[in-house]
Design an enzyme around this catalytic site. Structure first.
Site: not given
Ligand code: APR
Length: 174
Positions: A10, A32-34, A118
Site C-alpha cells: 500500500d 483508486g490510489v488517489d 494502469t
Molecule cells: N497503493 C498502491 N497502489 C494502489 C493503491 C494503493 N493504496 N490503490 C490502488 N493502487 C494501484 C491500482 O491497483 C493500479 O495498479 O494504483 C494503480 C493505478 O490505478 P488508479 O488508482 O486507478 O490510477 P489511474 O489508472 O492512474 O487512474 C487515475 O483514477 O482514482 C482516479 O482520481 C483518479 O481520475 C484519476 C484516475
C-alpha cells in the site's frame, strides 16, 4: 542496495520523502490510489490541492503529506489509454520524469510510485511497466542525489509485470 526497487503493498504506508499520486487533472481527488492517499493524508491535502489550479497530464505538482508517513505528495495525472495513438507513451514517461525532477529539486532522496494509469485509466500494464522502468532508470542515472525509487504494486499481477520489465531492461542495458 539497488537504487530501484519493486515491492507489493500500500503506497500510503511508505516511509519515504515523497509518494507520487496517480491523480486526475483537477487534482481534487478520486478513487483508486488517489482516494487512498487523500483518505490517509486527511482533509488538509484536498485544501492545499484546491489552491493548485489543477495539473496537465504528464506534468506534476507537489504538496505536503500531512498525516501520511511521507513528507510530500507529488500529484501527476497519467494519460487515459485511448488505443496508443494519442501520445500516451510520451505522456506516461512525462509523469515519471516530471515527478522525479520535482522530487529532486525539493531535496527528496527516496520516492515511491504507484503504477500510474494502469487502473481506471486502462493503460496496458506490460507497456506501462516498460515505460516506467526505462524512465525511472534514466532519471536514477541523471540524478545522483536520488538514493532510492520504489515501485509499489498493489497486486501480484502488477508486480510481475514490473519485475519482467526490469529484467528485460537490465538484460538490454545492464
Ligand atoms: N497503493 C498502491 N497502489 C494502489 C493503491 C494503493 N493504496 N490503490 C490502488 N493502487 C494501484 C491500482 O491497483 C493500479 O495498479 O494504483 C494503480 C493505478 O490505478 P488508479 O488508482 O486507478 O490510477 P489511474 O489508472 O492512474 O487512474 C487515475 O483514477 O482514482 C482516479 O482520481 C483518479 O481520475 C484519476 C484516475
Amino acid at each position: 542496495m539497488q537504487r530501484f526497487q519493486i515491492t507489493q503493498g500500500d503506497l500510503t504506508t511508505m516511509q519515504v520523502d515523497a509518494i507520487v499520486n496517480a491523480a486526475n487533472t483537477t487534482l481534487l481527488g478520486g478513487g483508486g490510489v488517489d482516494g487512498a492517499i487523500h483518505r490517509a493524508a486527511g482533509p488538509e491535502l484536498l485544501a492545499e490541492c484546491r489552491g493548485l489550479n489543477g495539473c496537465e497530464t504528464g506534468q506534476a505538482k507537489m504538496t505536503a503529506g500531512y498525516h501520511l508517513p511521507a513528507h510530500f505528495v507529488i500529484h501527476t495525472p497519467g494519460p487515459i489509454w485511448q488505443g496508443g495513438a494519442h501520445d500516451e507513451d510520451r505522456l506516461l514517461a512525462g509523469c515519471y520524469r516530471s515527478s522525479l525532477a520535482l522530487a529532486v529539486h525539493a531535496g527528496c532522496r527516496t520516492v515511491a510510485f504507484p503504477s500510474i494509469s494502469t487502473g481506471v485509466y486502462r493503460f496496458p500494464i506490460d507497456c506501462a511497466a516498460k515505460i516506467a522502468v526505462a524512465t525511472i532508470r534514466q532519471c536514477l542515472a541523471e540524478y545522483r542525489t536520488l538514493e532510492r525509487v520504489t515501485m509499489v504494486c498493489f497486486d501480484s499481477h502488477t508486480r510481475s509485470a514490473y519485475e519482467r520489465a526490469l529484467e528485460e531492461s537490465e538484460g538490454r542495458h545492464g
